[in-house]
Scaffold this motif. Structure first.
Motif, PDB file in Angstrom:
ATOM      1  N   ARG A 165       0.835  -1.207   0.000  1.00 37.51           N
ATOM      2  CA  ARG A 165       0.000   0.000   0.000  1.00 37.51           C
ATOM      3  C   ARG A 165       0.869   1.256   0.000  1.00 37.51           C
ATOM      4  N   VAL A 166       1.957   1.229   0.760  1.00 37.10           N
ATOM      5  CA  VAL A 166       2.858   2.375   0.794  1.00 37.10           C
ATOM      6  C   VAL A 166       3.448   2.625  -0.587  1.00 37.10           C
ATOM      7  N   LEU A 167       3.717   1.572  -1.333  1.00 34.58           N
ATOM      8  CA  LEU A 167       4.324   1.683  -2.662  1.00 34.58           C
ATOM      9  C   LEU A 167       3.300   1.887  -3.775  1.00 34.58           C
ATOM     10  N   GLY A 168       2.023   1.996  -3.437  1.00 33.84           N
ATOM     11  CA  GLY A 168       1.025   2.340  -4.446  1.00 33.84           C
ATOM     12  C   GLY A 168       0.106   1.224  -4.870  1.00 33.84           C
ATOM     13  N   TYR A 169       0.262   0.014  -4.331  1.00 32.17           N
ATOM     14  CA  TYR A 169      -0.585  -1.092  -4.756  1.00 32.17           C
ATOM     15  C   TYR A 169      -2.043  -0.845  -4.409  1.00 32.17           C
ATOM     16  N   SER A 183      -3.550   2.068  -4.384  1.00 28.34           N
ATOM     17  CA  SER A 183      -3.965   3.385  -4.859  1.00 28.34           C
ATOM     18  C   SER A 183      -5.341   3.298  -5.513  1.00 28.34           C
ATOM     19  N   PRO A 184      -6.074   4.412  -5.600  1.00 26.57           N
ATOM     20  CA  PRO A 184      -7.400   4.387  -6.240  1.00 26.57           C
ATOM     21  C   PRO A 184      -7.359   3.865  -7.671  1.00 26.57           C
ATOM     22  N   ASN A 219      -8.461  -0.426 -11.650  1.00 21.67           N
ATOM     23  CA  ASN A 219      -7.995  -1.331 -12.711  1.00 21.67           C
ATOM     24  C   ASN A 219      -8.361  -2.778 -12.407  1.00 21.67           C
ATOM     25  N   ARG A 220      -8.165  -3.180 -11.150  1.00 23.40           N
ATOM     26  CA  ARG A 220      -8.466  -4.569 -10.805  1.00 23.40           C
ATOM     27  C   ARG A 220      -9.974  -4.822 -10.818  1.00 23.40           C
TER      28      ARG A 220
END
Length: 409
Positions: free
Chosen positions: A96-100, A102-103, A108-109
């Motif tokens: 989450r800190v690295l952007g996984y 992100s909105p 996208n998923r």
């Protein structure tokens, strides 16, 4: 250093590597994705409150790989993290800190699961209706047209989401649609370049063959090359490999076909948007032109003999291979068979036009009914819980209803 600390350090290192990989991909986007983003903003503006999609950088793309992607086995680290709730929680926190989380990533998923469940499989689910009632041949072009219709239906609802969720979900849906289309097109025109898809992949994750998208039996793809051990000799196997390579279409043809398909996507979307605003008559005209091939546009030859002389197809004079409309002999082109299978009925089948008004009512009613159903759903039902690992919740409840429901009695 304890084994737990070592594992945490390796998890963090893997997350940083994934972050770096995403940055590299940002500088080298796939060609079709860049061009889709460039035209999608103009299309979505055709309806009220439609999102304006942001184009990607215009740097040169990497050439496509022509080697099948090998199947990767689950690493020991992945297995260890999945088996430990503590390590899995730490991994998610770092991700989450690295952007996984992100909105845009959530969108996208979610869009992937919406596309796989609601759009990519619709041609197979109602195969009898499309083939028999609509007389659509079992080809890749027919699959694309049917899927395109349902991508538009879903796009209409996603555009109504509050900003920035609407833009993010629409862009994710379009990206997945054209990624799937390109993979399928290569499977048809360049056999052996991509591994064959599983007949029943897990739609919530990447399939064992490396694809994110489901297999379709609506149309036929070239059979994969038999295993090397089934050939009488190594020389025979090599000859078969060389023959398969020679049968592959050039990359230029793939690029040209993708351009044509993008134009079809944009044209159908704008036509249906207009029908959504103007009324059922305009919607029926859009369906007739885009889905049913504008059969009978030049009239119905009731007096002709049933010898095939009544063959005629609709010719698109905008985009694709047409560079100068003045040089096109429309009457001559309409009589050429483009192998699409969508053309006027033969004189011996002219009675099929009698059912066209009822077919129009069926299709327009289906589009209106499903649009209204999605409109009445709360936004939280459309976007899902927005939690890592729960992106697929509620997607099955959004499935389309019966096309002929409450129309034909």
């Amino acid at each position: 250093m304890s084994s737990q600390q070592l594992l945490v350090r390796q998890v963090v290192r893997s997350a940083h590597q994934a972050r770096a990989y995403d940055k590299v991909r940002a500088y080298f986007p796939v060609k079709v994705h860049r061009s889709v983003r460039a035209i999608s903003s103009s299309v979505t503006r055709s309806a009220a409150a439609a999102p304006k999609l942001k184009p990607t950088p215009t740097s040169a793309p990497l050439p496509p790989s022509f080697e099948p992607a090998p199947q990767r086995e689950q690493s020991w680290l992945t297995a260890k993290v999945k088996s430990s709730p503590l390590l899995f929680s730490i991994f998610l926190s770092v991700a989450r800190v690295l952007g996984y989380g992100s909105p845009q990533q959530f969108a996208n998923r979610r869009a992937l699961l919406l596309y796989n469940t609601l759009c990519a499989t619709r041609a197979d689910e109602a195969s009898a209706f499309w083939r028999e009632e609509c007389a659509l041949p079992p080809t890749f072009q027919s699959w694309f047209t049917i899927t395109n219709l349902h991508v538009w239906l879903l796009t209409v609802r996603l555009r109504a989401l509050p900003a920035p969720h609407g833009t993010q979900h629409v862009q994710g849906l379009i990206d997945h649609f054209f990624q799937d289309v390109e993979e399928r097109l290569r499977a048809v025109l360049q056999p052996g370049v991509l591994p064959p898809r599983s007949s029943s992949p897990n739609l919530s994750s990447t399939a064992e063959d490396g694809s994110h998208y489901p297999h379709s039996s609506f149309y036929t793809t070239p059979a994969p090359l038999a295993p090397k051990g089934t050939f009488p000799s190594t020389k025979a196997y090599q000859e078969a490999v060389n023959l398969q390579k020679r049968s592959r279409a050039p990359e230029k043809l793939i690029t040209r076909q993708m351009k044509i398909l993008k134009e079809q996507w944009a044209g159908m979307g704008m036509s249906l948007d207009l029908g959504l605003v103007r009324g059922d008559a305009e919607m029926a005209a859009a369906v007739w032109r885009n889905l049913l091939g504008a059969r009978g546009a030049s009239g119905i030859g009731l007096g002709q003999e049933g010898n095939g002389s009544g063959y005629r197809r609709a010719v698109n004079l905008v985009g694709g291979l047409v560079e100068d409309v003045r040089k096109v002999d429309v009457d001559k082109e309409e009589l050429k068979d483009d192998n699409s299978g969508v053309h006027d009925f033969a004189p011996s089948e002219n009675d099929r036009y009698i059912g066209y008004p009822e077919l129009m009512v069926t299709l327009v009613s289906y589009i209106r009914r499903e649009s209204l159903r999605l409109e009445r759903l709360d936004d939280s039902v459309i976007v899902g819980p927005r939690r890592v690992g729960r992106e697929g919740e509620g997607v099955q409840n959004l499935r389309w209803g019966d096309i002929q429901n409450d129309v034909r009695r």
